[in-house]
Enzyme design. Structure first.
Site, short mmCIF file in Angstrom:
data_model
loop_
_atom_site.label_atom_id
_atom_site.label_comp_id
_atom_site.label_asym_id
_atom_site.label_seq_id
_atom_site.Cartn_x
_atom_site.Cartn_y
_atom_site.Cartn_z
N GLY A 71 46.55 42.70 38.81
CA GLY A 71 47.14 42.31 40.09
C GLY A 71 46.04 42.02 41.09
O GLY A 71 44.85 42.21 40.79
N LYS A 72 46.37 41.54 42.24
CA LYS A 72 45.39 41.29 43.29
C LYS A 72 46.15 41.01 44.57
O LYS A 72 47.29 40.53 44.53
CB LYS A 72 44.55 40.06 42.94
CG LYS A 72 43.23 39.98 43.66
CD LYS A 72 42.15 40.69 42.86
CE LYS A 72 40.80 40.60 43.51
NZ LYS A 72 39.75 41.16 42.64
#
Ligand code: GLU
Length: 428
Positions: free
Chosen positions: A115-116
């Protein structure tokens, strides 16, 4: 949209981080012989969020920021990845970085997906109290997408451990309690359940992989001449540790310019200069050189530790180092990668080279979940061991399959994600 994510090789010529990530995974899918449906399942991000926040500072000024959060793939665990705060960050950039996190966590063997998140704002334009307001606004805006079993943020470019402390506070006090059940954010100050050595972990891991490469390529770490592009957390820690090992740091750059000294820059003095003046410009222990010349410095190891696409087909032919250790994410375009392969430059790919940060985030996650406490020695021992064993796994796979280190790393990482998806079963 499948067409958006599976666009054909034109990607190779472009230079956004997302295009590079897509190109690399498409090549990997081809090598692994993945069926089209599984390829699509692996490539397409699970969730992409864009939202806007408008927090008000203590002196009554309203800040306006666009915010992004991408959960790319959670087959192997909750999504993990940092919060990037820059004036240009975009949903595409965050999507590419989230995808890279999927391969990075898979390769380094921690039970997370990728994720980011991103906040479009220049952190240098904010006083500490204003940044706190923005960070608290961010976490309020994306709160329902964050949690120990959903997405666990951490520092990235433009954010630091103090910001993670505010996130930790914001989440626990919104429930009117002092602690959280489980780990909602990593890279926190140690006093709040952070782990010793997290801030240095990425640079420490970069150095572990360079040391492992030296052993394989019959080089002596203490004789290395090194150039470091980017002098933020990753670049400065890498330069500092390498010089402690006896290596000579011949050139360094940051956004303000480049500085070189063939006899070696004094890294502690340079760090002190950056702490007082804000950047490397004006450092007296070296000669000022144009930014781009740092990449082309006469050295054994080049560490690109700034942003994506620094090395392109335009400058790849002029690089003189024997090893490139990718401290940054996607620092070279696919065309540059190809040129360097033909020139037999040994590339330690980003998903291996800079995975130390997320590995130590995993230690922080387990420490907090178990209310345990780890010492700096334990952290560094486990980090060094994991970086070296993963390097060896990738190196022997590359030898066995006659592929590059990047191809080998991607093959292992993507195959594990595929295996995770299949082991779960393909039903919804
Ligand atoms: N931002 C770091 C990275 O790109 C660390 C992410 C994390 O610890 O979750 O790998």
């Amino acid at each position: 949209m499948i067409t958006e994510y599976l666009s054909p090789p034109a990607a190779a010529a472009r230079s956004s981080g997302l295009q590079t990530a897509l190109w690399n995974v498409q090549q990997t899918a081809g090598r692994l012989g993945l069926a089209k449906d599984i390829t699509r399942r692996i490539i397409e991000p699970a969730e992409q969020i864009t939202t806007r926040i408008h927090p008000v500072t203590h002196d009554g000024r309203m800040l306006h920021a666009k915010v992004f959060l991408v959960r790319h793939n959670d087959a192997l665990g909750p999504t993990k990845g940092g919060i990037r705060m820059t004036s240009t960050v975009s949903l595409n950039e965050i999507t590419g970085l989230a995808m890279e996190m999927t391969w990075k966590t898979s390769l380094i063997g921690v039970p997370f997906g990728g994720g980011k998140s991103g906040i479009r704002y220049d952190p240098n334009r904010l006083k500490p109290s204003e940044k706190e307001v923005l960070i608290r606004g961010f976490i309020r805006g994306v709160r329902r997408h964050v949690g120990p079993e959903i997405y666990v943020p951490a520092p990235d470019m433009g954010t630091n451990e103090q910001d993670m402390g505010h996130i930790r506070d914001c989440i626990s006090y919104s429930g009117a309690v002092s602690i959280t059940t489980g780990c909602f954010v990593t890279g926190k100050p140690v006093i709040l359940g952070g782990i010793p050595g997290r801030r240095e972990a990425t640079g420490y891991g970069v150095v572990s992989t360079i040391a492992a490469a030296c052993e394989r390529l019959d080089l002596n770490l203490s004789n290395l001449r090194v150039a470091v592009q980017g002098f933020g957390n990753v670049g400065s820690v890498t330069a500092s540790l390498l010089s402690q090992h006896g290596a000579t740091i011949v050139a360094v750059s940051d956004i303000s310019g480049g500085i070189s000294n063939p006899d070696g820059l004094n890294v502690p003095e340079l760090i002190e200069h950056v702490q007082t003046s804000g950047n490397v410009k004006g450092f007296h222990g070296g000669t000022e050189i144009p930014l781009e010349e740092v990449l082309e410095a006469d050295c054994d190891v080049l560490v690109p530790a700034a942003t994506h696409s620094a090395i392109t087909e335009e400058n790849a032919g002029r690089i003189r180092s024997r090893i490139i250790a990718e401290g940054a994410n996607a620092p070279m375009t696919p065309l540059a990668d190809d040129i360097l392969r033909q020139r037999s430059v040994f590339v330690i790919p980003d998903i291996l080279c800079n995975a130390g940060g997320v590995f130590v985030s995993y230690l922080e996650y387990t420490q907090e979940t178990q209310r345990d406490q780890m010492t700096l020695e334990e952290v560094q021992h486990r980090l060094n061991h994991r970086m070296k064993s993963t390097f060896e796994m990738v190196f022997s796979h590359a030898q066995k399959t006659h592929s590059t280190m990047r191809q080998a790393a991607m093959d292992i990482a993507v195959a594990r994600v595929r295996d995770g998806i299949i082991a779960r079963g393909l039903l919804p």
